[in-house]
Design a protein around this motif. Structure first.
Motif, PDB file in Angstrom:
ATOM      1  N   SER A  79       0.817  -1.224   0.000  1.00  0.00           N
ATOM      2  CA  SER A  79       0.000   0.000   0.000  1.00  0.00           C
ATOM      3  C   SER A  79       0.850   1.274   0.000  1.00  0.00           C
ATOM      4  N   THR A  80       2.058   1.218   0.538  1.00  0.00           N
ATOM      5  CA  THR A  80       2.882   2.439   0.529  1.00  0.00           C
ATOM      6  C   THR A  80       3.962   2.385  -0.543  1.00  0.00           C
ATOM      7  N   PHE A 107       7.188   6.468   2.482  1.00  0.00           N
ATOM      8  CA  PHE A 107       5.750   6.206   2.322  1.00  0.00           C
ATOM      9  C   PHE A 107       5.339   6.836   0.991  1.00  0.00           C
ATOM     10  N   VAL A 108       4.832   6.029   0.076  1.00  0.00           N
ATOM     11  CA  VAL A 108       4.385   6.588  -1.211  1.00  0.00           C
ATOM     12  C   VAL A 108       2.860   6.548  -1.236  1.00  0.00           C
ATOM     13  N   GLY A 109       2.261   7.647  -1.669  1.00  0.00           N
ATOM     14  CA  GLY A 109       0.793   7.707  -1.740  1.00  0.00           C
ATOM     15  C   GLY A 109       0.339   8.352  -3.040  1.00  0.00           C
ATOM     16  N   LYS A 267      10.896   6.004  11.071  1.00  0.00           N
ATOM     17  CA  LYS A 267      10.260   4.735  10.688  1.00  0.00           C
ATOM     18  C   LYS A 267       9.022   4.406  11.539  1.00  0.00           C
ATOM     19  N   ASP A 268       9.008   4.862  12.783  1.00  0.00           N
ATOM     20  CA  ASP A 268       7.843   4.552  13.627  1.00  0.00           C
ATOM     21  C   ASP A 268       6.610   5.351  13.190  1.00  0.00           C
ATOM     22  N   ILE A 269       6.852   6.512  12.618  1.00  0.00           N
ATOM     23  CA  ILE A 269       5.722   7.284  12.072  1.00  0.00           C
ATOM     24  C   ILE A 269       5.219   6.577  10.816  1.00  0.00           C
ATOM     25  N   ILE A 270       6.166   6.198   9.953  1.00  0.00           N
ATOM     26  CA  ILE A 270       5.782   5.560   8.686  1.00  0.00           C
ATOM     27  C   ILE A 270       5.035   4.251   8.950  1.00  0.00           C
ATOM     28  N   SER A 271       5.487   3.472   9.911  1.00  0.00           N
ATOM     29  CA  SER A 271       4.822   2.175  10.115  1.00  0.00           C
ATOM     30  C   SER A 271       3.393   2.374  10.640  1.00  0.00           C
ATOM     31  N   GLN A 272       3.188   3.360  11.485  1.00  0.00           N
ATOM     32  CA  GLN A 272       1.811   3.635  11.939  1.00  0.00           C
ATOM     33  C   GLN A 272       0.963   4.174  10.787  1.00  0.00           C
ATOM     34  N   MET A 273       1.562   5.061   9.999  1.00  0.00           N
ATOM     35  CA  MET A 273       0.804   5.667   8.897  1.00  0.00           C
ATOM     36  C   MET A 273       0.431   4.649   7.820  1.00  0.00           C
ATOM     37  N   THR A 274       1.208   3.596   7.723  1.00  0.00           N
ATOM     38  CA  THR A 274       0.917   2.566   6.719  1.00  0.00           C
ATOM     39  C   THR A 274      -0.493   2.001   6.915  1.00  0.00           C
ATOM     40  N   LYS A 275      -0.938   1.955   8.175  1.00  0.00           N
ATOM     41  CA  LYS A 275      -2.296   1.442   8.453  1.00  0.00           C
ATOM     42  C   LYS A 275      -3.357   2.313   7.774  1.00  0.00           C
ATOM     43  N   ILE A 276      -3.075   3.617   7.711  1.00  0.00           N
ATOM     44  CA  ILE A 276      -4.048   4.522   7.065  1.00  0.00           C
ATOM     45  C   ILE A 276      -4.178   4.131   5.598  1.00  0.00           C
ATOM     46  N   GLN A 277      -3.027   3.907   4.966  1.00  0.00           N
ATOM     47  CA  GLN A 277      -3.040   3.569   3.540  1.00  0.00           C
ATOM     48  C   GLN A 277      -3.684   2.195   3.314  1.00  0.00           C
ATOM     49  N   ASP A 278      -3.334   1.244   4.208  1.00  0.00           N
ATOM     50  CA  ASP A 278      -3.908  -0.108   4.099  1.00  0.00           C
ATOM     51  C   ASP A 278      -5.437  -0.062   4.144  1.00  0.00           C
ATOM     52  N   GLN A 279      -5.965   0.818   4.997  1.00  0.00           N
ATOM     53  CA  GLN A 279      -7.413   0.797   5.238  1.00  0.00           C
ATOM     54  C   GLN A 279      -8.187   1.835   4.430  1.00  0.00           C
ATOM     55  N   SER A 282      -5.179   2.320  -0.260  1.00  0.00           N
ATOM     56  CA  SER A 282      -4.335   1.255  -0.853  1.00  0.00           C
ATOM     57  C   SER A 282      -3.246   1.882  -1.710  1.00  0.00           C
ATOM     58  N   ASN A 283      -2.620   1.062  -2.562  1.00  0.00           N
ATOM     59  CA  ASN A 283      -1.434   1.573  -3.263  1.00  0.00           C
ATOM     60  C   ASN A 283      -1.801   2.614  -4.325  1.00  0.00           C
ATOM     61  N   PRO A 284      -0.851   3.543  -4.588  1.00  0.00           N
ATOM     62  CA  PRO A 284      -1.064   4.430  -5.736  1.00  0.00           C
ATOM     63  C   PRO A 284      -0.950   3.623  -7.031  1.00  0.00           C
ATOM     64  N   CYS A 285      -1.538   4.134  -8.075  1.00  0.00           N
ATOM     65  CA  CYS A 285      -1.616   3.473  -9.389  1.00  0.00           C
ATOM     66  C   CYS A 285      -0.275   2.793  -9.750  1.00  0.00           C
ATOM     67  N   THR A 286      -0.332   1.508 -10.034  1.00  0.00           N
ATOM     68  CA  THR A 286       0.904   0.734 -10.223  1.00  0.00           C
ATOM     69  C   THR A 286       1.749   1.207 -11.419  1.00  0.00           C
ATOM     70  N   PRO A 287       1.190   1.356 -12.633  1.00  0.00           N
ATOM     71  CA  PRO A 287       2.035   1.867 -13.727  1.00  0.00           C
ATOM     72  C   PRO A 287       2.598   3.261 -13.422  1.00  0.00           C
ATOM     73  N   ALA A 288       1.833   4.066 -12.690  1.00  0.00           N
ATOM     74  CA  ALA A 288       2.335   5.410 -12.337  1.00  0.00           C
ATOM     75  C   ALA A 288       3.530   5.300 -11.394  1.00  0.00           C
ATOM     76  N   GLN A 289       3.545   4.292 -10.546  1.00  0.00           N
ATOM     77  CA  GLN A 289       4.709   4.106  -9.666  1.00  0.00           C
ATOM     78  C   GLN A 289       5.949   3.787 -10.506  1.00  0.00           C
ATOM     79  N   TRP A 290       5.770   2.924 -11.532  1.00  0.00           N
ATOM     80  CA  TRP A 290       6.922   2.595 -12.381  1.00  0.00           C
ATOM     81  C   TRP A 290       7.376   3.819 -13.182  1.00  0.00           C
ATOM     82  N   ALA A 291       6.417   4.631 -13.581  1.00  0.00           N
ATOM     83  CA  ALA A 291       6.781   5.877 -14.273  1.00  0.00           C
ATOM     84  C   ALA A 291       7.580   6.780 -13.340  1.00  0.00           C
ATOM     85  N   ALA A 292       7.193   6.806 -12.065  1.00  0.00           N
ATOM     86  CA  ALA A 292       7.901   7.654 -11.094  1.00  0.00           C
ATOM     87  C   ALA A 292       9.318   7.137 -10.840  1.00  0.00           C
ATOM     88  N   VAL A 293       9.517   5.814 -10.918  1.00  0.00           N
ATOM     89  CA  VAL A 293      10.871   5.257 -10.780  1.00  0.00           C
ATOM     90  C   VAL A 293      11.748   5.852 -11.885  1.00  0.00           C
TER      91      VAL A 293
END
Ligand SMILES: Cc1ncc(COP(=O)(O)O)c(C=O)c1O
Length: 407
Positions: A79-80, A107-109, A267-279, A282-293
């Protein structure tokens, strides 16, 4: 007892009803309508409203997205964000920002806006306060409202930057209720860039008062003249510990529609924040993530070309604005906005920045955003993320409009 439901508002949350409409999106709707009518007459609106690069996404980035689709990289991811993108962000932060982070700090959103909202949700309890320096980007205060927090507006100095004495007095008054300060450099709507001395002073106030710094750096690449972009988190371990660095590919790579933004933080902020994204998102658009790479790892030449073009436009528009009687304007050192003070024209039926902007649109067909939307009614925001010939035409119309008001 069953009701005949007609009044939907009665059923919606106070949270959503309290939220203000985005003034830039509202303006765009109005401008689209007027532009449609003008087209029939062979005319058009000069659009200085929206903060969107007029450039296209560079080809290498588009190719990377197409390849990702062809390789069926189209499914859910973590999700991140994918590891490859987190690594590209880690490398970018080390290369450009003098920041040493690992994958666990990233954390990627879905764009800068969504990750900022996730931060506010992660920090703000009902009635907690967030320091929002004026003039501010329109979503900061509203995201705090959506989390049932209180945005505390900090006054600005002659350079359109934080008035430190006011900041201190707010901290004294509200104490531990204050969770975070939002720092935006280069700034929207002002184009102001904080220098090292200013950053150190603000950061040390935050360290002394346990106030987390949300450092919004989405315009970092667009820096002009002798100005330099400094990431707040690079000021030392104590500051890094309490800083969340926010960035996005949206403005830098002309990728506003791709929706990739990110955070680097403890990292402790990111791990807690991951729950927000999980719930929620979810993940940002998958092809857009590869474009961002590809955006972050690939050739950066197109970015420099865009920066040079923005600098030329900034120089032009600043010269034009400062030659108009009655306009006061600071030289923006970054981003792609200029924020002139137009309050000397407030007379007769122009009483505020909304009236000024409405009349400018209706009479001169030039769209700007009223300063009141950013927390100060004396100004309007002009976005120069538009071609130079449009800027010339827009400034001709703007100047004539102001002259008519003075005359
Ligand atoms: C200061 C600032 N921060 C964040 C954003 C959000 O950018 P994104 O398009 O990545 O959501 C914007 C967009 O206008 C902005 O001006």
């Amino acid at each position: 007892m069953k009701e005949n439901i007609t009044d939907m508002k009665k059923y919606l949350s106070e949270r959503v009803l309290k939220l203000e409409e985005s003034p830039t999106f509202a303006l765009e709707k109005k401008v689209d309508m007027l532009d449609g009518q003008l087209k029939a007459k062979g005319d058009y609106v000069v659009r200085f409203g929206i903060g969107q690069p007029d450039f296209n996404t560079p080809d290498n980035i588009k190719v990377a997205a197409k390849t990702a689709i062809d390789e069926n990289k189209t499914k859910y991811t973590a999700s991140t964000g994918i590891k490859e993108l987190k690594q590209a962000i880690v490398d970018k932060l080390a290369r450009d920002n003098n920041l040493d982070y690992g994958l666990e700090n990233i954390f990627v959103g879905n764009g800068g806006k969504q990750v900022l909202d996730a931060i506010i949700r992660a920090f703000v309890n009902t009635r907690d306060a967030v320091l929002v320096p004026k003039p501010y980007w329109v979503s900061y205060t509203q995201q705090v409202v959506l989390s049932e927090g209180i945005p505390l507006e900090v006054d600005f100095n002659d350079f359109l930057k934080i008035d430190v004495e006011h900041l201190k007095s707010l901290i004294k008054q509200h104490g531990s209720r204050i969770k975070c300060l939002i720092l935006n450099s280069p700034g929207n709507p002002t184009g102001a860039v904080y220098n090292l001395k200013e950053l150190k002073e603000i950061a040390s106030i935050c360290v002394d008062n346990n106030i987390f710094i949300i450092s919004d750096e989405v315009y970092e690449i667009f820096i002009f003249g002798n100005a330099a972009h400094i990431s707040a988190a690079s000021l030392g371990d104590e500051v890094k510990n309490i800083t969340l660095t926010v960035n996005a590919v949206s403005k830098t790579y002309a990728m506003t529609g791709w929706r990739i933004g990110y955070i680097a933080a403890h990292k402790d902020i990111i791990s807690q924040m991951t729950k927000i994204q999980d719930q929620s998102a979810s993940n940002p658009c998958t092809p857009a993530q590869w474009a961002a790479v590809e955006a972050l790892n690939g050739d950066q030449q197109s970015v420099e070309l865009m920066r040079l073009e923005y600098e030329k436009r900034r120089d032009y528009i600043y010269k034009r604005l400062t030659s108009i009687d009655g306009i006061k304007c600071s030289l923006p050192e970054g981003a792609f906005y200029v924020f002139p003070d137009v309050s000397s024209f407030y007379k007769g039926d122009i009483k505020n920045s909304f009236d000024f902007s409405s009349q400018l649109l209706e009479k001169a067909y030039v769209a700007v955003v009223p300063g009141a939307a950013f927390g100060d009614d004396s100004f309007v925001r002009i976005s120069y993320a538009t071609a130079i010939d449009k800027i010339k035409e827009g400034m001709d119309r703007f100047e004539k409009f102001c002259r008519n008001l003075s005359g």
